[in-house]
Write a protein that holds these residues in place. Structure first.
Motif, mmCIF file in Angstrom:
data_model
loop_
_atom_site.group_PDB
_atom_site.id
_atom_site.type_symbol
_atom_site.label_atom_id
_atom_site.label_comp_id
_atom_site.label_asym_id
_atom_site.label_seq_id
_atom_site.Cartn_x
_atom_site.Cartn_y
_atom_site.Cartn_z
ATOM 1 N N LYS A 2 9.568 -1.088 -16.933
ATOM 2 C CA LYS A 2 10.830 -0.270 -16.744
ATOM 3 C C LYS A 2 11.395 -0.672 -15.427
ATOM 4 N N ILE A 3 12.685 -0.937 -15.591
ATOM 5 C CA ILE A 3 13.821 -1.339 -14.321
ATOM 6 C C ILE A 3 14.706 -0.270 -14.327
ATOM 7 N N TYR A 4 15.257 -0.123 -13.119
ATOM 8 C CA TYR A 4 16.383 0.885 -12.860
ATOM 9 C C TYR A 4 17.352 -0.137 -12.190
ATOM 10 N N PHE A 5 18.694 -0.016 -12.672
ATOM 11 C CA PHE A 5 19.803 -0.630 -12.300
ATOM 12 C C PHE A 5 20.959 0.081 -11.697
ATOM 13 N N GLN A 6 21.277 -0.276 -10.633
ATOM 14 C CA GLN A 6 22.798 0.502 -10.264
ATOM 15 C C GLN A 6 23.688 -0.477 -10.816
ATOM 16 N N LEU A 7 24.674 0.162 -11.875
ATOM 17 C CA LEU A 7 25.629 -0.615 -12.261
ATOM 18 C C LEU A 7 27.006 -0.320 -11.648
ATOM 19 N N ASP A 8 27.829 -1.248 -11.597
ATOM 20 C CA ASP A 8 29.203 -1.141 -11.428
ATOM 21 C C ASP A 8 30.137 -1.623 -12.832
ATOM 22 N N GLY A 9 30.307 -0.515 -13.662
ATOM 23 C CA GLY A 9 30.645 -0.900 -14.943
ATOM 24 C C GLY A 9 29.339 -1.333 -15.603
ATOM 25 N N ASP A 10 29.508 -2.674 -15.971
ATOM 26 C CA ASP A 10 28.165 -3.188 -16.571
ATOM 27 C C ASP A 10 27.659 -4.397 -15.636
ATOM 28 N N ILE A 11 28.198 -4.510 -14.589
ATOM 29 C CA ILE A 11 27.734 -5.366 -13.529
ATOM 30 C C ILE A 11 26.610 -4.884 -12.831
ATOM 31 N N THR A 31 8.334 -10.173 -17.576
ATOM 32 C CA THR A 31 7.209 -9.865 -16.633
ATOM 33 C C THR A 31 7.673 -9.950 -15.159
ATOM 34 N N HIS A 32 9.082 -10.365 -15.089
ATOM 35 C CA HIS A 32 9.708 -10.545 -13.698
ATOM 36 C C HIS A 32 11.174 -10.618 -13.689
ATOM 37 N N LEU A 33 11.760 -10.085 -12.928
ATOM 38 C CA LEU A 33 13.376 -10.419 -12.904
ATOM 39 C C LEU A 33 13.966 -11.786 -12.448
ATOM 40 N N PRO A 34 15.139 -12.277 -13.307
ATOM 41 C CA PRO A 34 15.512 -13.463 -12.561
ATOM 42 C C PRO A 34 16.030 -13.307 -11.019
ATOM 43 N N ALA A 35 16.101 -14.531 -10.496
ATOM 44 C CA ALA A 35 16.341 -14.575 -9.057
ATOM 45 C C ALA A 35 17.791 -14.124 -9.130
ATOM 46 N N GLY A 36 18.210 -13.552 -7.917
ATOM 47 C CA GLY A 36 19.781 -13.186 -7.871
ATOM 48 C C GLY A 36 20.068 -11.813 -8.917
ATOM 49 N N ILE A 37 19.551 -11.255 -9.561
ATOM 50 C CA ILE A 37 19.474 -10.138 -10.241
ATOM 51 C C ILE A 37 20.452 -9.001 -9.529
ATOM 52 N N ASN A 38 20.292 -8.770 -8.297
ATOM 53 C CA ASN A 38 21.162 -7.953 -7.418
ATOM 54 C C ASN A 38 22.155 -8.630 -6.716
ATOM 55 N N ALA A 39 22.513 -9.695 -6.939
ATOM 56 C CA ALA A 39 23.621 -10.453 -6.106
ATOM 57 C C ALA A 39 24.912 -10.304 -6.782
ATOM 58 N N GLY A 40 24.982 -9.343 -7.694
ATOM 59 C CA GLY A 40 26.383 -8.985 -8.210
ATOM 60 C C GLY A 40 26.882 -10.059 -9.243
ATOM 61 N N TYR A 41 26.080 -10.812 -10.050
ATOM 62 C CA TYR A 41 26.660 -11.958 -11.068
ATOM 63 C C TYR A 41 25.724 -11.817 -12.401
ATOM 64 N N ARG A 43 25.321 -9.209 -15.497
ATOM 65 C CA ARG A 43 25.832 -8.027 -16.382
ATOM 66 C C ARG A 43 24.682 -7.571 -17.431
ATOM 67 N N LEU A 44 24.762 -6.265 -17.414
ATOM 68 C CA LEU A 44 23.780 -5.635 -18.565
ATOM 69 C C LEU A 44 24.525 -5.509 -19.877
ATOM 70 N N GLN A 45 23.948 -6.398 -20.798
ATOM 71 C CA GLN A 45 24.457 -6.368 -22.120
ATOM 72 C C GLN A 45 23.525 -6.037 -23.209
ATOM 73 N N ASP A 46 23.714 -5.102 -23.842
ATOM 74 C CA ASP A 46 22.729 -4.484 -24.994
ATOM 75 C C ASP A 46 21.407 -4.488 -24.101
ATOM 76 N N GLY A 47 21.129 -3.817 -23.128
ATOM 77 C CA GLY A 47 20.009 -3.533 -22.445
ATOM 78 C C GLY A 47 19.352 -4.937 -21.998
#
Length: 102
Positions: A2-11, A31-41, A43-47
């Motif tokens: 489970k991860i919790y994302f702060q979204l700006d639209g779908d970004i 098992t891990h998130l990609p590097a740069g996941i919180n850099a603003g590039y 998008r959350l698409q279909d989860g």
């Protein structure tokens, strides 16, 4: 996971591992998130977090040093000069190989 994302639209702007107001819960088969996941590039698409190349290019351009454009211009000029010099050396070698005849 489970991860919790702060979204700006779908970004995706931020990712944390605990519930927090304003964050969207997502269940991922990672098992891990990609590097740069919180850099603003991303998008959350279909989860699923998906890299957006246009957003990444814009973020990279915004983080470049102020003299980056000048350095790119100087590098391009140096590469062009190097290519011209390489051609001149090839011409010289061909002239030598032909016994000095041009």
């Amino acid at each position: 996971m489970k991860i919790y994302f702060q979204l700006d639209g779908d970004i995706i702007r931020d990712a944390i591992t605990y519930p927090h107001d304003g964050y969207t819960e997502v269940e991922l088969d990672l098992t891990h998130l990609p590097a740069g996941i919180n850099a603003g590039y991303y998008r959350l698409q279909d989860g699923i977090p998906v890299l957006d190349s246009a957003l990444k290019s814009a973020a990279d351009a915004a983080s470049r040093p102020s003299d980056y454009a000048e350095l790119e211009t100087r590098l391009a000029a140096s590469e062009a000069e190097t290519a011209a010099l390489n051609l001149a050396v090839i011409d010289l070698w061909e002239t030598i190989a032909n016994g000095g005849a041009a």
